[in-house]
Design a protein around this motif. Structure first.
Motif, short mmCIF file in Angstrom:
data_model
loop_
_atom_site.label_atom_id
_atom_site.label_comp_id
_atom_site.label_asym_id
_atom_site.label_seq_id
_atom_site.Cartn_x
_atom_site.Cartn_y
_atom_site.Cartn_z
N LYS A 212 5.83 -14.68 3.38
CA LYS A 212 6.26 -15.66 2.37
C LYS A 212 5.38 -16.89 2.47
CE LYS A 212 10.97 -14.18 2.98
NZ LYS A 212 12.22 -14.48 3.63
N PHE B 12 2.48 -9.13 -1.51
CA PHE B 12 2.58 -7.74 -1.07
C PHE B 12 3.62 -7.59 0.04
CE2 PHE B 12 -1.54 -8.71 -2.80
CZ PHE B 12 -1.63 -7.78 -3.81
N ARG B 13 4.80 -8.10 -0.20
CA ARG B 13 5.87 -8.12 0.81
C ARG B 13 6.34 -6.73 1.20
NH1 ARG B 13 8.74 -13.20 -2.00
NH2 ARG B 13 7.41 -14.76 -1.05
N ASP B 14 6.25 -5.77 0.29
CA ASP B 14 6.75 -4.42 0.56
C ASP B 14 5.70 -3.52 1.21
OD1 ASP B 14 9.21 -5.09 -0.55
OD2 ASP B 14 8.53 -4.56 -2.56
N ALA B 15 4.48 -3.99 1.29
CA ALA B 15 3.39 -3.18 1.84
C ALA B 15 3.40 -3.22 3.37
CB ALA B 15 2.04 -3.68 1.33
N ARG B 16 2.81 -2.19 3.98
CA ARG B 16 2.54 -2.23 5.42
C ARG B 16 1.30 -3.09 5.60
NH1 ARG B 16 2.67 3.01 4.22
NH2 ARG B 16 0.50 3.33 4.81
N TRP B 17 1.34 -4.03 6.52
CA TRP B 17 0.22 -4.93 6.76
C TRP B 17 -0.45 -4.57 8.07
CZ3 TRP B 17 1.64 -10.71 5.64
CH2 TRP B 17 2.08 -10.84 4.33
N ALA C 144 0.75 0.03 -1.24
CA ALA C 144 1.50 0.50 -0.08
C ALA C 144 1.01 -0.10 1.23
CB ALA C 144 1.43 2.02 0.01
N ALA D 66 3.80 -4.50 -6.08
CA ALA D 66 4.73 -3.56 -5.44
C ALA D 66 4.17 -2.15 -5.35
CB ALA D 66 6.06 -3.55 -6.18
N ASP D 67 3.15 -1.83 -6.13
CA ASP D 67 2.54 -0.50 -6.08
C ASP D 67 1.59 -0.34 -4.90
OD1 ASP D 67 3.78 0.39 -8.47
OD2 ASP D 67 2.29 -0.73 -9.64
#
Length: 181
Positions: free
Chosen positions: A177, A142-147, A124, A121-122
């Motif tokens: 997912k 890394f679901r919360d990261a910008r890909w 970004a 989660a760290d």
């Protein structure tokens, strides 16, 4: 002045200036990083090295090291590629993942991040060079990261495919997912 009439040094200088401008346009300033970590992201063992070198080394196996690169820039953590799925660490002999290639993981990516004091989660931003299993295997973490990924890779994932491994990896990119096996 046309490029052909310029000296090789002048052409290199022009290319460097264009690259500098491109970096400036993307980031607002020239790119620098504060920290860089090279993470062990697995090993891929291909049964036939000639797949990568047509006409040479037919039938010889090839062992390929996979790495992910963790960068810190202006307080933001950025990950370049995510390696082979860390769940393979539970299978000491690894597992055939795609095209007869065996994937092995000796140390999970999350354990390496924890040693640095980070959790997924760290992170970004995740930069995925392309959609092969040894580059996107842990993308789901890394679901919360910008890909960011090449448009060509997302097109391939959008195309219909009958290969189960390709479908599984592309669904990871599309949804963040893991697909059910």
């Amino acid at each position: 002045m046309r490029s052909e009439s310029k000296s090789p040094a002048a052409r290199r200088s022009d290319r460097a200036r264009k690259q500098e401008i491109a970096v400036s346009a993307m980031t607002g300033q020239l790119g620098t990083i504060d920290r860089l970590y090279v993470l062990a992201a697995g090993t891929a063992i291909a049964p036939d090295r000639s797949v990568y070198t047509p006409g040479k080394w037919q039938g010889e196996p090839a062992t390929l090291s996979c790495h992910a690169y963790l960068l810190q820039r202006r307080g933001e953590w950025i990950l370049w590629d995510t390696g082979i799925d860390e769940r393979l660490a539970d299978a000491p002999e690894g597992r055939i993942i795609a095209h007869g290639i065996r994937g092995l993981v000796t140390k999970p990516l999350t354990a390496q991040l924890a040693e640095i004091g980070l959790a997924p989660a760290d992170v970004a931003m995740v930069l995925l060079s392309h959609a092969h299993f040894d580059h996107i295997g842990n993308a789901r973490l890394f679901r919360d990261a910008r890909w960011y990924i090449q448009r060509r890779s997302t097109r391939r994932c959008s195309a219909r495919t009958s290969a189960p491994s390709a479908t599984r990896h592309c669904s990871t990119i599309a949804s963040g997912k893991p697909a059910s096996n």
